[in-house]
Design a protein around this motif. Structure first.
Motif, PDB file in Angstrom:
ATOM      1  N   LEU A 140    -103.390   0.038  51.800  1.00 51.07           N
ATOM      2  CA  LEU A 140    -104.670   0.030  52.061  1.00 51.07           C
ATOM      3  C   LEU A 140    -105.729  -0.677  50.962  1.00 51.07           C
ATOM      4  O   LEU A 140    -106.184  -0.903  51.721  1.00 51.07           O
ATOM      5  CB  LEU A 140    -104.811   1.612  52.034  1.00 51.07           C
ATOM      6  CG  LEU A 140    -104.047   2.658  52.511  1.00 51.07           C
ATOM      7  CD1 LEU A 140    -104.657   3.948  53.085  1.00 51.07           C
ATOM      8  CD2 LEU A 140    -103.863   2.118  54.513  1.00 51.07           C
ATOM      9  N   GLY A 141    -105.780  -1.200  49.796  1.00 54.41           N
ATOM     10  CA  GLY A 141    -106.284  -2.261  49.291  1.00 54.41           C
ATOM     11  C   GLY A 141    -107.823  -0.747  49.413  1.00 54.41           C
ATOM     12  O   GLY A 141    -107.763  -0.134  49.019  1.00 54.41           O
TER      13      GLY A 141
ATOM     14  N   PHE B 113    -108.745   2.666  49.818  1.00 55.11           N
ATOM     15  CA  PHE B 113    -107.883   4.352  49.200  1.00 55.11           C
ATOM     16  C   PHE B 113    -109.329   4.315  48.091  1.00 55.11           C
ATOM     17  O   PHE B 113    -108.794   2.814  47.479  1.00 55.11           O
ATOM     18  CB  PHE B 113    -106.493   3.007  48.340  1.00 55.11           C
ATOM     19  CG  PHE B 113    -106.555   4.576  47.213  1.00 55.11           C
ATOM     20  CD1 PHE B 113    -105.047   5.867  47.985  1.00 55.11           C
ATOM     21  CD2 PHE B 113    -106.641   4.233  46.367  1.00 55.11           C
ATOM     22  CE1 PHE B 113    -105.154   6.470  47.014  1.00 55.11           C
ATOM     23  CE2 PHE B 113    -106.274   5.379  45.778  1.00 55.11           C
ATOM     24  CZ  PHE B 113    -104.794   6.421  46.041  1.00 55.11           C
ATOM     25  N   GLU B 114    -109.627   5.314  47.769  1.00 58.89           N
ATOM     26  CA  GLU B 114    -110.348   5.738  46.877  1.00 58.89           C
ATOM     27  C   GLU B 114    -110.024   6.731  46.706  1.00 58.89           C
ATOM     28  O   GLU B 114    -109.851   7.659  47.019  1.00 58.89           O
ATOM     29  CB  GLU B 114    -112.060   5.723  47.967  1.00 58.89           C
ATOM     30  CG  GLU B 114    -112.193   6.246  46.651  1.00 58.89           C
ATOM     31  CD  GLU B 114    -114.064   6.628  47.247  1.00 58.89           C
ATOM     32  OE1 GLU B 114    -115.019   7.295  47.120  1.00 58.89           O
ATOM     33  OE2 GLU B 114    -114.325   6.333  48.083  1.00 58.89           O
TER      34      GLU B 114
ATOM     35  N   LEU C  14    -108.466   7.570  52.151  1.00 56.48           N
ATOM     36  CA  LEU C  14    -108.043   7.287  53.114  1.00 56.48           C
ATOM     37  C   LEU C  14    -108.535   6.509  54.218  1.00 56.48           C
ATOM     38  O   LEU C  14    -109.026   7.224  54.597  1.00 56.48           O
ATOM     39  CB  LEU C  14    -106.356   7.882  53.690  1.00 56.48           C
ATOM     40  CG  LEU C  14    -105.255   8.246  52.811  1.00 56.48           C
ATOM     41  CD1 LEU C  14    -103.864   8.232  52.713  1.00 56.48           C
ATOM     42  CD2 LEU C  14    -104.925   6.735  51.389  1.00 56.48           C
ATOM     43  N   THR C  15    -108.884   5.365  54.066  1.00 55.19           N
ATOM     44  CA  THR C  15    -109.671   4.661  55.378  1.00 55.19           C
ATOM     45  C   THR C  15    -108.798   3.935  56.371  1.00 55.19           C
ATOM     46  O   THR C  15    -108.112   2.337  55.759  1.00 55.19           O
ATOM     47  CB  THR C  15    -110.514   4.137  54.850  1.00 55.19           C
ATOM     48  OG1 THR C  15    -111.790   4.896  54.126  1.00 55.19           O
ATOM     49  CG2 THR C  15    -111.540   3.551  55.929  1.00 55.19           C
TER      50      THR C  15
ATOM     51  N   MET D  87     -99.576   4.966  44.123  1.00 55.84           N
ATOM     52  CA  MET D  87     -99.387   4.016  43.915  1.00 55.84           C
ATOM     53  C   MET D  87     -99.314   2.748  45.574  1.00 55.84           C
ATOM     54  O   MET D  87     -99.849   1.730  45.160  1.00 55.84           O
ATOM     55  CB  MET D  87     -98.577   3.324  42.693  1.00 55.84           C
ATOM     56  CG  MET D  87     -99.461   4.187  41.242  1.00 55.84           C
ATOM     57  SD  MET D  87     -98.575   3.061  39.982  1.00 55.84           S
ATOM     58  CE  MET D  87     -96.797   4.087  40.438  1.00 55.84           C
ATOM     59  N   VAL D  88     -98.762   3.152  46.421  1.00 55.11           N
ATOM     60  CA  VAL D  88     -97.778   2.539  47.093  1.00 55.11           C
ATOM     61  C   VAL D  88     -99.110   2.952  47.983  1.00 55.11           C
ATOM     62  O   VAL D  88     -99.258   1.705  48.688  1.00 55.11           O
ATOM     63  CB  VAL D  88     -96.843   3.294  47.912  1.00 55.11           C
ATOM     64  CG1 VAL D  88     -96.616   2.945  49.181  1.00 55.11           C
ATOM     65  CG2 VAL D  88     -95.331   3.072  47.276  1.00 55.11           C
ATOM     66  N   LEU D  89     -99.792   3.516  48.478  1.00 49.55           N
ATOM     67  CA  LEU D  89    -101.328   3.800  49.175  1.00 49.55           C
ATOM     68  C   LEU D  89    -102.580   2.852  49.197  1.00 49.55           C
ATOM     69  O   LEU D  89    -102.428   2.458  49.614  1.00 49.55           O
ATOM     70  CB  LEU D  89    -101.172   5.043  49.422  1.00 49.55           C
ATOM     71  CG  LEU D  89    -100.147   6.285  50.348  1.00 49.55           C
ATOM     72  CD1 LEU D  89    -101.145   7.856  49.557  1.00 49.55           C
ATOM     73  CD2 LEU D  89    -101.115   6.282  50.998  1.00 49.55           C
ATOM     74  N   GLU D  90    -102.641   2.981  47.647  1.00 46.32           N
ATOM     75  CA  GLU D  90    -102.961   2.021  47.096  1.00 46.32           C
ATOM     76  C   GLU D  90    -103.287   1.042  47.131  1.00 46.32           C
ATOM     77  O   GLU D  90    -103.578  -0.042  47.637  1.00 46.32           O
ATOM     78  CB  GLU D  90    -103.211   1.742  45.454  1.00 46.32           C
ATOM     79  CG  GLU D  90    -104.840   1.312  44.913  1.00 46.32           C
ATOM     80  CD  GLU D  90    -105.095   2.142  43.357  1.00 46.32           C
ATOM     81  OE1 GLU D  90    -106.106   1.840  43.352  1.00 46.32           O
ATOM     82  OE2 GLU D  90    -104.569   2.731  42.634  1.00 46.32           O
TER      83      GLU D  90
END
Length: 121
Positions: free
Chosen positions: A16-17, A21-22, A34-35, A10-13
């Motif tokens: 990174l938006g 984040f996929e 992660l890009t 959730m934090v990464l999403e």
């Protein structure tokens, strides 16, 4: 701050938006791409894509599985991978020395790629 793998996702999403984040919805165990976008030393825009898969032993014992998908030359990939894994083990040792539970490290990986690797590439 201790994040469980679902909290770390959730934090990464959030950080990174959608562009960065996929989730791989069908993957088991949980996997995601992660890009990380940034700039090279000469100011050129660049991006590095990582594929990360959480393992059962993460974050207490083992790092997630890591694959460098794009944005790093083949001859540089071992250095980047080893540097990211070293961050995991250093953080795990710091947590153990402080008597605290191990923390998630993937967000620190994205910071390292953007702040340390990209400016030097």
């Amino acid at each position: 701050r201790h994040f469980s793998p679902p909290q770390e996702l959730m934090v990464l999403e959030a950080v990174l938006g959608e562009e960065g984040f996929e989730r791989e919805e069908e993957a088991a165990p949980p996997a995601f791409r992660l890009t990380v976008a940034g700039e090279r030393a000469r100011g050129e825009p660049t991006a590095v894509q990582l594929r990360v898969t959480f393992v059962v032993e993460y974050p207490s014992h083992l790092p997630p599985r890591l694959e460098i998908v794009d944005g790093v030359a083949a001859e540089d990939a071992p250095l980047v991978r080893d540097s990211l894994l070293a961050l995991f083990y250093a953080q795990r040792e710091e947590s153990a020395a402080a008597g605290e539970p191990a923390e998630g490290v993937v967000h620190r990986w994205t910071e390292w790629v953007k702040e340390e690797w990209m400016p030097s590439s």
